[in-house]
Design an enzyme around this catalytic site. Structure first.
Site, PDB file in Angstrom:
ATOM      1  CD  GLU A 241      -3.127  -1.120   2.131  1.00  0.00           C
ATOM      2  OE1 GLU A 241      -3.244  -0.278   2.867  1.00  0.00           O
ATOM      3  OE2 GLU A 241      -4.063  -2.006   1.965  1.00  0.00           O
ATOM      4  CD  GLU A 242       6.444   2.858   2.399  1.00  0.00           C
ATOM      5  OE1 GLU A 242       7.343   3.688   2.128  1.00  0.00           O
ATOM      6  OE2 GLU A 242       6.194   2.166   3.485  1.00  0.00           O
ATOM      7  NE  ARG A 243       7.955  -1.277  -2.002  1.00  0.00           N
ATOM      8  CZ  ARG A 243       8.546  -2.678  -1.539  1.00  0.00           C
ATOM      9  NH1 ARG A 243       7.939  -3.534  -1.889  1.00  0.00           N
ATOM     10  NH2 ARG A 243       9.466  -2.523  -0.719  1.00  0.00           N
ATOM     11  CB  ALA A 246       5.243   5.903  -3.451  1.00  0.00           C
TER      12      ALA A 246
END
Length: 386
Positions: A241-243, A246
């Site tokens: 989810e972070e990627r 981003a």
């Protein structure tokens, strides 16, 4: 993936908030090398923006991840990279595992106030000797009765100088490196925590970044998220989810950079014509806009599959890789077209040039993404989980 009316309304509300409450202060916060996270997050919490895809029982909206994606994309409207990154840490980096695997007690204590904007969180993974190599981290927790005693260091930690708690990845046993780690919620006012250093950076100026020391910091074992020894697995899921965040959050900033460069090129006179009259400039900007749209399509596809519950390790890694590289390409090319004006500190294009460089480092370096892709493609061996 197609945004619905509800998605677009969320973006409209958020962009209006950014215009009123964030962008007017960005230059001041950049100069101060910090922004008032508690104040900004509380306002976002009041708007319901910090828990769009989090459980309703803890103050979230209970929507699917596409709504978080729409929010991330709208955050690109902020005229710097540091503030949206700090918000993304709260929504998509330090809370997904807590929301998914944390006990109800833990979620009431830490997730609910984070969604409300009453608490600021941070994610503690990187260390001085272990950034992209997550398996190599050295911080450890030993059991003492019903508690953990945590010692070690965490470095490059966004929000950490203002955070109320850290979602910390730490070794909780001496077993195999992929099965000896746990995610533990650590209140940042605990005895034994030293906020040792504010790290100055070449970009993301308004985001506070800290080096944090832990010396026998006592926290209850009940502050562990999920099962002991599953922290590495939980963090790898959290990274997806972070990627995606981003990638989504970069789209509008790149579009704005291109649009501002077009406006400048149409006014800039040289050799009896405008800069925009030069075919090389026209073609290069057209190529960049095409690349941004291709990244959007990749990111939307990954999000769509993620919402359906499919594994998006490969697509999220592709999107993250492309984001870091394309942001650098867009910012560098546009800065060149601005000439000397592009080399000034106040220029939005130069700010993207500085802020965007982190995209190929944070959240897994380009080379880590390529390594993941080589494994998913079957052309590199996966190391044994030991």
């Amino acid at each position: 993936m197609q945004y619905s009316h509800e998605h677009l309304e969320i973006q409209k509300t958020l962009r209006r908030f950014i215009d009123d409450e964030i962008n007017p202060h960005v230059d001041e916060w950049e100069a101060a090398e910090i922004f008032p996270a508690h104040e900004v997050f509380k306002k976002l919490g009041n708007l319901g923006m910090l828990g769009l895809n989090k459980p309703e029982a803890f103050g979230g909206a209970g929507l699917d991840y596409s709504y978080a994606m729409a929010m991330a994309e709208a955050l690109g409207h902020i005229s710097c990279g540091g503030v949206p990154m700090a918000i993304g840490v709260q929504t998509d980096m330090c809370t997904p595992a807590l929301a998914r695997f944390g006990s109800d007690e833990l979620r009431r204590e830490f997730l609910a106030p984070a969604i409300a904007g009453d608490m600021v969180g941070c994610i503690g993974v990187s260390e001085p000797g272990a950034g992209s190599d997550v398996a190599g981290l050295k911080s450890h927790a030993r059991k003492d009765g019903d508690d953990y005693l945590i010692s070690g260091q965490k470095m490059w930690i966004t929000n950490s100088l203002q955070a109320d708690w850290m979602c910390m990845l730490v070794n909780t046993s001496d077993g195999p490196v992929h099965r000896n780690k746990s995610l533990v919620m650590v209140p940042m006012d605990s005895p034994g925590i030293e906020k040792a250093k504010k790290i100055r950076k070449i970009g993301m100026d308004s985001s506070d970044t800290g080096l944090i020391y832990f010396d026998n910091v006592r926290v209850p074992q009940r502050y562990r998220i999920g099962e002991e020894g599953q922290g590495f697995v939980y963090q790898m899921q959290q990274f997806q989810e972070e990627r995606l965040w981003a990638a989504a959050s970069s789209l509008e900033s790149m579009e704005d950079c291109i649009a501002q460069t077009i406006e400048w090129a149409q006014q800039r006179q040289m050799f009896g014509a405008t800069l925009a009259d030069q075919q090389w400039v026209q073609f290069k900007l057209a190529e960049l806009k095409t690349e941004v749209e291709a990244l959007r399509a990749l990111t939307y596809r990954a999000c769509d599959l993620h919402v359906k519950g499919e594994d998006v390790l490969e697509l999220a890694s592709m999107a993250k890789l492309k984001t870091g590289r394309l942001t650098r390409q867009v910012a560098d090319t546009c800065l060149q077209f601005w000439g000397g004006m592009g080399f000034t500190l106040e220029n939005r294009v130069s700010r993207l040039y500085r802020d965007g460089r982190l995209g190929s480092i944070g959240g897994g370096a380009d080379e880590v993404m390529l390594g993941i892709l080589a494994k998913t493609m079957g052309i590199a061996k996966r190391p044994p989980r030991g």
